[in-house]
Design a protein around this motif. Sequence first.
Motif, PDB file in Angstrom:
ATOM      1  N   GLU A  84       0.753  -1.076  -0.047  1.00  0.00           N
ATOM      2  CA  GLU A  84       0.051  -0.004   0.071  1.00  0.00           C
ATOM      3  C   GLU A  84       0.755   1.207   0.075  1.00  0.00           C
ATOM      4  O   GLU A  84       1.836   1.112   0.703  1.00  0.00           O
ATOM      5  CB  GLU A  84      -0.909  -0.002   1.283  1.00  0.00           C
ATOM      6  N   ALA A  85       0.648   2.239  -0.584  1.00  0.00           N
ATOM      7  CA  ALA A  85       1.356   3.556  -0.758  1.00  0.00           C
ATOM      8  C   ALA A  85       1.138   4.220   0.464  1.00  0.00           C
ATOM      9  O   ALA A  85      -0.202   4.112   1.095  1.00  0.00           O
ATOM     10  CB  ALA A  85       0.949   4.464  -2.128  1.00  0.00           C
ATOM     11  N   ASP A  86       2.112   4.707   0.994  1.00  0.00           N
ATOM     12  CA  ASP A  86       2.020   5.660   2.374  1.00  0.00           C
ATOM     13  C   ASP A  86       2.101   7.006   1.945  1.00  0.00           C
ATOM     14  O   ASP A  86       2.568   7.796   2.892  1.00  0.00           O
ATOM     15  CB  ASP A  86       3.186   5.187   3.264  1.00  0.00           C
ATOM     16  N   TYR A  87       1.478   7.528   0.851  1.00  0.00           N
ATOM     17  CA  TYR A  87       1.217   8.735   0.486  1.00  0.00           C
ATOM     18  C   TYR A  87      -0.264   9.083   0.248  1.00  0.00           C
ATOM     19  O   TYR A  87      -1.113   8.148   0.218  1.00  0.00           O
ATOM     20  CB  TYR A  87       2.009   9.079  -1.222  1.00  0.00           C
ATOM     21  N   THR A  88      -0.650  10.313   0.581  1.00  0.00           N
ATOM     22  CA  THR A  88      -2.001  10.602  -0.002  1.00  0.00           C
ATOM     23  C   THR A  88      -1.629  11.644  -0.870  1.00  0.00           C
ATOM     24  O   THR A  88      -0.866  12.514  -1.239  1.00  0.00           O
ATOM     25  CB  THR A  88      -2.664  11.490   1.576  1.00  0.00           C
ATOM     26  N   PHE A  89      -2.866  12.072  -1.836  1.00  0.00           N
ATOM     27  CA  PHE A  89      -2.954  12.958  -2.931  1.00  0.00           C
ATOM     28  C   PHE A  89      -4.065  13.699  -2.801  1.00  0.00           C
ATOM     29  O   PHE A  89      -5.099  13.450  -2.204  1.00  0.00           O
ATOM     30  CB  PHE A  89      -2.994  12.173  -4.130  1.00  0.00           C
ATOM     31  N   SER A  90      -3.724  15.095  -3.143  1.00  0.00           N
ATOM     32  CA  SER A  90      -4.730  16.130  -3.271  1.00  0.00           C
ATOM     33  C   SER A  90      -4.542  16.929  -4.403  1.00  0.00           C
ATOM     34  O   SER A  90      -3.764  17.239  -4.700  1.00  0.00           O
ATOM     35  CB  SER A  90      -4.531  16.871  -1.879  1.00  0.00           C
ATOM     36  N   PRO A  91      -5.836  17.263  -4.760  1.00  0.00           N
ATOM     37  CA  PRO A  91      -5.927  18.254  -6.151  1.00  0.00           C
ATOM     38  C   PRO A  91      -5.283  19.590  -5.545  1.00  0.00           C
ATOM     39  O   PRO A  91      -5.039  20.419  -6.485  1.00  0.00           O
ATOM     40  CB  PRO A  91      -7.444  18.165  -6.568  1.00  0.00           C
ATOM     41  N   ARG A 121      -2.794  15.882 -16.295  1.00  0.00           N
ATOM     42  CA  ARG A 121      -3.586  16.107 -15.102  1.00  0.00           C
ATOM     43  C   ARG A 121      -2.422  16.544 -13.935  1.00  0.00           C
ATOM     44  O   ARG A 121      -1.090  16.105 -14.100  1.00  0.00           O
ATOM     45  CB  ARG A 121      -4.265  14.938 -14.726  1.00  0.00           C
ATOM     46  N   SER A 122      -2.825  16.976 -13.096  1.00  0.00           N
ATOM     47  CA  SER A 122      -1.690  17.388 -11.876  1.00  0.00           C
ATOM     48  C   SER A 122      -2.482  17.181 -10.554  1.00  0.00           C
ATOM     49  O   SER A 122      -3.518  17.391 -10.393  1.00  0.00           O
ATOM     50  CB  SER A 122      -1.091  18.854 -12.059  1.00  0.00           C
ATOM     51  N   THR A 123      -1.794  16.880  -9.561  1.00  0.00           N
ATOM     52  CA  THR A 123      -2.034  16.519  -8.144  1.00  0.00           C
ATOM     53  C   THR A 123      -0.890  16.825  -7.272  1.00  0.00           C
ATOM     54  O   THR A 123       0.131  17.103  -7.604  1.00  0.00           O
ATOM     55  CB  THR A 123      -2.524  15.166  -8.246  1.00  0.00           C
ATOM     56  N   TRP A 124      -0.956  16.721  -6.038  1.00  0.00           N
ATOM     57  CA  TRP A 124      -0.087  17.084  -5.006  1.00  0.00           C
ATOM     58  C   TRP A 124       0.027  15.973  -4.186  1.00  0.00           C
ATOM     59  O   TRP A 124      -1.112  15.394  -3.834  1.00  0.00           O
ATOM     60  CB  TRP A 124      -0.512  18.348  -4.044  1.00  0.00           C
ATOM     61  N   ARG A 125       1.012  15.379  -3.873  1.00  0.00           N
ATOM     62  CA  ARG A 125       1.483  14.143  -3.269  1.00  0.00           C
ATOM     63  C   ARG A 125       1.898  14.611  -1.760  1.00  0.00           C
ATOM     64  O   ARG A 125       2.785  15.292  -1.755  1.00  0.00           O
ATOM     65  CB  ARG A 125       2.495  13.335  -3.862  1.00  0.00           C
ATOM     66  N   LEU A 126       1.377  14.015  -0.612  1.00  0.00           N
ATOM     67  CA  LEU A 126       1.529  14.658   0.600  1.00  0.00           C
ATOM     68  C   LEU A 126       2.270  13.284   1.571  1.00  0.00           C
ATOM     69  O   LEU A 126       1.556  12.124   1.339  1.00  0.00           O
ATOM     70  CB  LEU A 126       0.409  15.142   0.960  1.00  0.00           C
ATOM     71  N   ARG A 127       3.240  13.654   2.198  1.00  0.00           N
ATOM     72  CA  ARG A 127       3.661  12.582   3.209  1.00  0.00           C
ATOM     73  C   ARG A 127       4.220  13.517   4.064  1.00  0.00           C
ATOM     74  O   ARG A 127       5.380  13.886   3.978  1.00  0.00           O
ATOM     75  CB  ARG A 127       4.494  11.377   2.559  1.00  0.00           C
ATOM     76  N   GLY A 128       3.829  13.375   5.371  1.00  0.00           N
ATOM     77  CA  GLY A 128       4.482  14.219   6.286  1.00  0.00           C
ATOM     78  C   GLY A 128       4.432  15.600   6.150  1.00  0.00           C
ATOM     79  O   GLY A 128       3.436  15.995   5.781  1.00  0.00           O
ATOM     80  N   THR A 129       5.715  16.286   6.217  1.00  0.00           N
ATOM     81  CA  THR A 129       5.597  17.618   5.863  1.00  0.00           C
ATOM     82  C   THR A 129       6.328  17.806   4.301  1.00  0.00           C
ATOM     83  O   THR A 129       6.287  18.970   3.854  1.00  0.00           O
ATOM     84  CB  THR A 129       6.759  18.327   6.741  1.00  0.00           C
ATOM     85  N   GLU A 182      -6.992   9.784  -9.314  1.00  0.00           N
ATOM     86  CA  GLU A 182      -8.427  10.227  -8.419  1.00  0.00           C
ATOM     87  C   GLU A 182      -8.314  11.438  -7.741  1.00  0.00           C
ATOM     88  O   GLU A 182      -9.523  11.884  -7.496  1.00  0.00           O
ATOM     89  CB  GLU A 182      -8.540   8.963  -7.531  1.00  0.00           C
ATOM     90  N   ALA A 183      -7.164  12.026  -7.228  1.00  0.00           N
ATOM     91  CA  ALA A 183      -7.228  13.296  -6.696  1.00  0.00           C
ATOM     92  C   ALA A 183      -6.464  14.266  -7.567  1.00  0.00           C
ATOM     93  O   ALA A 183      -5.679  15.340  -7.106  1.00  0.00           O
ATOM     94  CB  ALA A 183      -6.334  13.115  -5.294  1.00  0.00           C
TER      95      ALA A 183
END
Length: 200
Positions: A84-91, A121-129, A182-183
């Motif tokens: 499982e990826a340990d990232y989250t994505f946000s638009p 397409r573009s998204t932002w990948r977040l992990r911690g800071t 998806e994000a």
Amino acid sequence: MSDTVHELLLRLAGRLPDDVLWRFRDWAAGDAVVVLARVLPRTLLHDRIGLTDYEQQLLGDALIPHGADRGTISSVKGLDELPEADYTFSPESPDRVPMGDSTSVVLGATLRGRPGIGEVRSTWRLRGTETRRVLLVTATGGYTRLTGELQRVLRALGEQDPCVEVLPVEADVPPYQRAALEASELVCTGAEADGHLVPV
């Protein structure tokens, strides 16, 4: 450069560090496959990055003809399934940088209506800071060279370790890119856009 190398590097996104992955993609785009054949298997071993059976096959098919060591390839850890990826994505950028920022404007101007390009397409990948822009592009061919070109554009715009995912139009999208899609937000469409990767 073969589509096999491109597919393997796509599948390693999110598992290899960004600074390593962009360099490997740059080498692939520059036809430095002999260097990649030597370094990629050792990196997988050193960083203990496992591969599925399918990815092992891609690794061997792509790199053994270019001098990769069979013993090193066979020593890469196996995986039953992708982690499982340990990232989250946000638009939305956590810094509230809108997708209409200068990078998106340049990408739109470069790729809008371009033959061989589907959606951009573009998204932002977040992990911690840590926050990273991830660019997702569908294309009908020339995936490796397009990845290299877009990485160079993003580096010229100030992104040190650009995250560029060029997907074949009819591809089975790996989990990392699927989560990113998806994000994501649409930047522009090329001449090959047919429907949307993400439901509108």
